[in-house]
Scaffold this motif. Structure first.
Motif, PDB file in Angstrom:
ATOM      1  N   ALA A  97       0.840  -1.247  -0.139  1.00  0.00           N
ATOM      2  CA  ALA A  97      -0.112  -0.053   0.155  1.00  0.00           C
ATOM      3  C   ALA A  97       0.803   1.381   0.144  1.00  0.00           C
ATOM      4  N   LEU A 138       2.301   1.754  -3.443  1.00  0.00           N
ATOM      5  CA  LEU A 138       1.465   2.361  -4.507  1.00  0.00           C
ATOM      6  C   LEU A 138       0.761   3.378  -4.348  1.00  0.00           C
ATOM      7  N   GLU A 187      -8.631  -0.415  -0.518  1.00  0.00           N
ATOM      8  CA  GLU A 187      -8.100  -1.326   0.526  1.00  0.00           C
ATOM      9  C   GLU A 187      -7.957  -2.555   0.217  1.00  0.00           C
ATOM     10  N   VAL A 197      -5.881  -3.819  -2.861  1.00  0.00           N
ATOM     11  CA  VAL A 197      -4.590  -4.023  -2.335  1.00  0.00           C
ATOM     12  C   VAL A 197      -4.107  -5.228  -1.798  1.00  0.00           C
TER      13      VAL A 197
END
Length: 293
Positions: free
Chosen positions: A158, A161, A206, A209
């Motif tokens: 996360a 990215l 989320e 991911v």
């Protein structure tokens, strides 16, 4: 192109077969493959192979206080032999670019050149590279590597990215962002995660991911398990046999049965399943029309 699992398997193979042996000779059949002048490749001779390592898609043979680091590029390979031919490879006469000879056991090498390996490269577009260095960090392509793909959890991914406006396929294959993943395994990871290759990396939810992190770990660790312990000559076939979408254009997706499609992307072809990854919508080929997101 050999990616993280294949390079990891080659490192394991050399760990089992080369460690503890002494380098007895290094033959360079293609001067273009050797990217360093000093230390000279001849300085490897007489040094014992102490270990192996992997840096992204780079293979590292540790020879005493020196390292022979190799990047196999698109068409390069490492070919191990328990008994190399005694004659050195002739420049331009074979795909062999560099040969490393190692000390033989008492019952080996009586009629040949003993054990060792060749670095080979097929095709006309050459990219195979080898360096002799005191530290792998001296090599620019190693120094620029991002975190290793096997070292990332969901939180780390996360952070990697966050804020990125690049396409997800681009991020996964950019070695300065994430080390070890290439064209084939990025297709497999995205298919397993059920994500479009053209999704914007920094805009994933989320939950997306987390799916991507799980897929990254699942695909690569599974490929490493299949590859490690295989003979070097069988690794390419083992890679192909484990792929679900990459290289399977026109065949049914093993998950949903839809037809695997192909589009061009950054001078390469990639494969994906519309049903699994893009809500059933085929992506337009960028060579022919505007991208359908």
């Amino acid at each position: 192109m050999p990616e993280l699992p294949e390079v990891e398997a080659l490192a394991h193979h050399l760990r089992e077969h080369a460690v503890g042996r002494t380098v007895t000779r290094v033959d360079v059949a293609s001067l273009a493959v050797l990217k360093t002048v000093r230390p000279a490749h001849t300085e490897l001779v007489g040094r014992e192979v102490a270990g192996t390592a992997r840096w992204g898609k780079h293979l590292d043979l540790v020879c005493g206080d020196l390292h022979l680091v190799v990047h196999l590029a698109r068409a390069g390979w490492l070919r191990w032999s328990d008994a190399l031919a005694a004659a050195p490879p002739k420049p331009g006469r074979s795909p062999v670019a560099l040969r490393v000879r190692l000390s033989a056991d008492d019952d080996q090498g009586a009629t040949g050149g003993g054990p060792g390996f060749d670095l080979t490269e097929a095709g006309t577009k050459k990219g195979l590279a080898a360096w002799v260095v005191a530290s792998p960090s001296e090599i620019p392509s190693v120094a620029r590597l991002g975190p290793d793909a096997l070292d990332l959890d969901a939180a780390g991914l996360a952070r990697l990215l966050e804020g990125s406006t690049a396409r997800l396929k681009t991020v996964l294959t950019d070695q300065t962002v994430l080390a070890g993943v290439g064209n084939a395994y990025s297709d497999e990871i995205l298919h397993t995660a059920r994500l479009s290759p053209y999704a914007t990396a920094g805009r994933l939810s989320e939950e997306s991911v987390e799916r991507l992190a799980d897929a990254l770990h699942e695909v690569l660790t599974s490929a490493v398990r299949r590859s490690v312990g295989q003979k070097a000559a069988r690794l390419k076939g083992e890679k192909r046999s484990g792929l679900r979408v990459h290289g399977r254009t026109g065949l049914p997706c093993p998950v949903c049965g839809d037809t695997v499609r192909e589009v061009s992307f950054a001078e390469r072809a990639m494969q994906y399943c519309p049903t699994c990854q893009t809500g059933g919508r085929p992506l337009a080929d960028r060579r022919l029309s505007r991208l359908v997101k």
